[in-house]
Write a protein that holds these residues in place. Structure first.
Motif, PDB file in Angstrom:
ATOM      1  N   TYR A  16      28.347  28.297  55.854  1.00 34.67           N
ATOM      2  CA  TYR A  16      27.065  28.231  54.917  1.00 34.67           C
ATOM      3  C   TYR A  16      27.522  29.694  54.037  1.00 34.67           C
ATOM      4  CZ  TYR A  16      24.300  26.109  58.293  1.00 34.67           C
ATOM      5  OH  TYR A  16      23.734  25.216  59.159  1.00 34.67           O
ATOM      6  N   THR A  19      29.009  32.601  55.707  1.00 33.87           N
ATOM      7  CA  THR A  19      28.605  32.879  57.325  1.00 33.87           C
ATOM      8  C   THR A  19      29.481  31.504  57.797  1.00 33.87           C
ATOM      9  OG1 THR A  19      26.545  33.467  56.487  1.00 33.87           O
ATOM     10  CG2 THR A  19      26.801  32.474  58.824  1.00 33.87           C
ATOM     11  N   ALA A  21      29.060  29.466  60.806  1.00 36.92           N
ATOM     12  CA  ALA A  21      28.142  29.191  61.783  1.00 36.92           C
ATOM     13  C   ALA A  21      28.667  28.381  63.024  1.00 36.92           C
ATOM     14  CB  ALA A  21      26.781  28.361  61.337  1.00 36.92           C
ATOM     15  N   PRO A  40      22.315  32.005  72.459  1.00 39.10           N
ATOM     16  CA  PRO A  40      21.086  32.822  71.967  1.00 39.10           C
ATOM     17  C   PRO A  40      21.068  32.457  70.738  1.00 39.10           C
ATOM     18  CG  PRO A  40      23.265  34.057  72.241  1.00 39.10           C
ATOM     19  CD  PRO A  40      23.371  32.836  72.820  1.00 39.10           C
ATOM     20  N   SER A  41      19.808  32.915  70.017  1.00 34.85           N
ATOM     21  CA  SER A  41      19.439  32.618  68.688  1.00 34.85           C
ATOM     22  C   SER A  41      20.527  32.729  67.676  1.00 34.85           C
ATOM     23  CB  SER A  41      18.167  33.359  68.257  1.00 34.85           C
ATOM     24  OG  SER A  41      17.928  32.900  67.056  1.00 34.85           O
ATOM     25  N   GLY A  42      20.938  31.996  66.673  1.00 34.41           N
ATOM     26  CA  GLY A  42      22.133  32.195  65.727  1.00 34.41           C
ATOM     27  C   GLY A  42      23.428  31.958  66.219  1.00 34.41           C
ATOM     28  N   CYS A  43      23.734  31.320  67.322  1.00 36.81           N
ATOM     29  CA  CYS A  43      24.968  31.104  67.914  1.00 36.81           C
ATOM     30  C   CYS A  43      25.549  29.764  67.484  1.00 36.81           C
ATOM     31  CB  CYS A  43      24.968  31.082  69.406  1.00 36.81           C
ATOM     32  SG  CYS A  43      24.216  29.650  70.185  1.00 36.81           S
ATOM     33  N   GLY A  44      24.740  29.110  66.583  1.00 34.10           N
ATOM     34  CA  GLY A  44      25.411  27.853  66.085  1.00 34.10           C
ATOM     35  C   GLY A  44      24.800  26.447  66.485  1.00 34.10           C
ATOM     36  N   LYS A  45      23.876  26.430  67.524  1.00 36.52           N
ATOM     37  CA  LYS A  45      23.200  25.284  68.174  1.00 36.52           C
ATOM     38  C   LYS A  45      22.946  24.364  67.275  1.00 36.52           C
ATOM     39  CE  LYS A  45      20.288  27.415  70.444  1.00 36.52           C
ATOM     40  NZ  LYS A  45      20.648  28.863  70.182  1.00 36.52           N
ATOM     41  N   SER A  46      21.871  24.467  66.640  1.00 36.41           N
ATOM     42  CA  SER A  46      20.992  23.764  65.533  1.00 36.41           C
ATOM     43  C   SER A  46      22.084  23.288  64.638  1.00 36.41           C
ATOM     44  CB  SER A  46      19.978  24.373  64.932  1.00 36.41           C
ATOM     45  OG  SER A  46      19.170  24.857  65.862  1.00 36.41           O
ATOM     46  N   SER A  47      22.877  24.426  64.027  1.00 38.22           N
ATOM     47  CA  SER A  47      23.982  23.561  63.066  1.00 38.22           C
ATOM     48  C   SER A  47      24.870  22.428  63.649  1.00 38.22           C
ATOM     49  CB  SER A  47      24.915  24.831  62.705  1.00 38.22           C
ATOM     50  OG  SER A  47      23.923  25.739  61.966  1.00 38.22           O
ATOM     51  N   ARG A  50      22.491  19.388  64.174  1.00 38.22           N
ATOM     52  CA  ARG A  50      22.109  18.901  62.827  1.00 38.22           C
ATOM     53  C   ARG A  50      23.551  18.122  61.928  1.00 38.22           C
ATOM     54  NH1 ARG A  50      19.188  23.659  61.526  1.00 38.22           N
ATOM     55  NH2 ARG A  50      20.680  24.214  60.220  1.00 38.22           N
TER      56      ARG A  50
END
Ligand code: ADP
Ligand code: MG
Length: 328
Positions: A16, A19, A21, A40-47, A50
């Motif tokens: 992004y 960034t 990700a 942990p939060s922000g490590c790229g799981k949701s990206s 998706r």
């Protein structure tokens, strides 16, 4: 439906702007398995999820499902489906119409799509609620409807992003069992994003631990929990002590540390800082000088044979096989 639904990520990358990700990850999800992306939060799981769903463009790399490269296909053409949070249900549509919605979008005739919706509602134990509106359902019931809605297109892969995080602890455990049962019954692959170690250990056939856009370790729950390969995994998965030993850093499970009052065969001397009674186990917090802080977890029966007191000096040991060397 066997090799057909194996999913492979090849050097998958998401940027992004500046960034990074997701950083060129490679992974194979075997057909018909339950996988958890854990980190942990922000490590790229949701990206990552998706991109698999087609809700996010891929910056570089490929997504291959069976023999098809699906990297650039629209979401509805991939053979994947995403379960959205229950609050994404349409408030003005009945449960049955919510579940049938994506078939309506695909031009499936009303009688056929409602019949299929009833079938899916039965699968999630919601057959009696077909006529209700979402706000006439409990949180757990809405969650089931959201599941049925995602499954109605007969995907070979169901994608779930923190599906249990909005539920209270009791419902979370119940839905966890339900998800596992559904995956087993349907025989399709589930890929479930979570930051909860417990959730991943309980659910997954395979856990993919992510950190800063990369895969730290992938393996069965037992491999990841029992034999962490990196300090990050040992600390994140919990239940481990990370210690400086001769020749490098090791991880030793807290429940593999034996406490004795004599120094024979001991690896370390330590002072008891805290004793925490947890019911079936007791956690002993220890300070081992240069080796740092250590936690030992004892079964309650062992602890109460000879209770250890705060301030006591004790001797710690473990089996060589229980010390896992960590990558530098
Ligand atoms: P996770 O799901 O593990 O919490 P994400 O995949 O949501 O992680 O985010 C990974 C990184 O990408 C984070 O640094 C996040 O801030 C960033 N990011 C996520 N989505 C966007 C976006 N739409 N635009 C810019 N940065 C984003
Ligand atoms: Mg996320």
């Amino acid at each position: 439906m066997t090799t057909e639904s194996e999913l492979e990520l090849v050097s998958l990358t998401k940027r992004y702007g500046d960034t990074l990700a997701v950083d060129a990850i490679d992974h194979r999800f075997p057909a018909g398995t339950y996988s958890c992306l854990l980190g942990p939060s922000g490590c790229g799981k949701s990206s990552t999820l998706r991109m698999i769903a087609g809700h996010e463009t891929v910056s570089q790399g490929d997504i291959v499902l069976g023999s098809a490269n699906i990297t650039d296909l629209p979401p509805a053409k991939r053979g994947t489906a995403m379960m959205f949070q229950s609050y994404a249900l349409f408030p003005h549509l009945s449960t049955a119409d919510n579940v049938a919605f994506s078939l309506k979008m695909r031009g499936v005739a009303k009688a056929e799509r409602l019949a299929k919706a009833r079938e899916l509602l039965a699968l999630v134990d919601m057959a009696d609620y077909a006529g209700r509106l979402p706000d006439q359902l409990s949180g757990g019931q809405q969650q089931r409807v959201a599941l049925a809605r995602a499954l109605i297109t007969s995907p070979s892969i169901l994608l779930l992003d923190e599906p249990l995080s909005a539920l209270d602890p009791f419902l979370r455990l119940r839905m966890r069992l339900e998800l596992k049962r559904l995956q087993r019954e349907l025989g399709i692959s589930f890929i479930h994003v979570t930051h909860s170690q417990d959730e991943a250990l309980a659910l997954a056939d395979g856990i993919i631990v992510m950190n800063a856009g990369r895969i730290e370790q992938a393996g069965t729950p037992q491999q990841v929990f029992d034999a962490p390969e990196t300090e990050f995994v040992a600390r994140f998965i919990g239940g481990h002590n990370v210690l400086q030993a001769e020749g490098g850093t090791i991880a030793v499970r807290a429940d593999r540390i034996a406490i004795a009052r004599e120094s024979a065969a001991a690896h370390l001397e330590a002072v008891v800082r805290d004793v925490e009674y947890l019911g079936t186990t007791v956690n002993i917090a220890l300070n081992a000088g240069n080796a740092g802080d250590i936690t030992a977890t004892l079964p309650d029966s062992i602890f109460f044979q000879q209770p250890i007191e705060i301030g006591e000096t004790v001797f710690l040991s473990w089996n060589a096989a229980d010390a896992h060397r960590l990558a530098a």
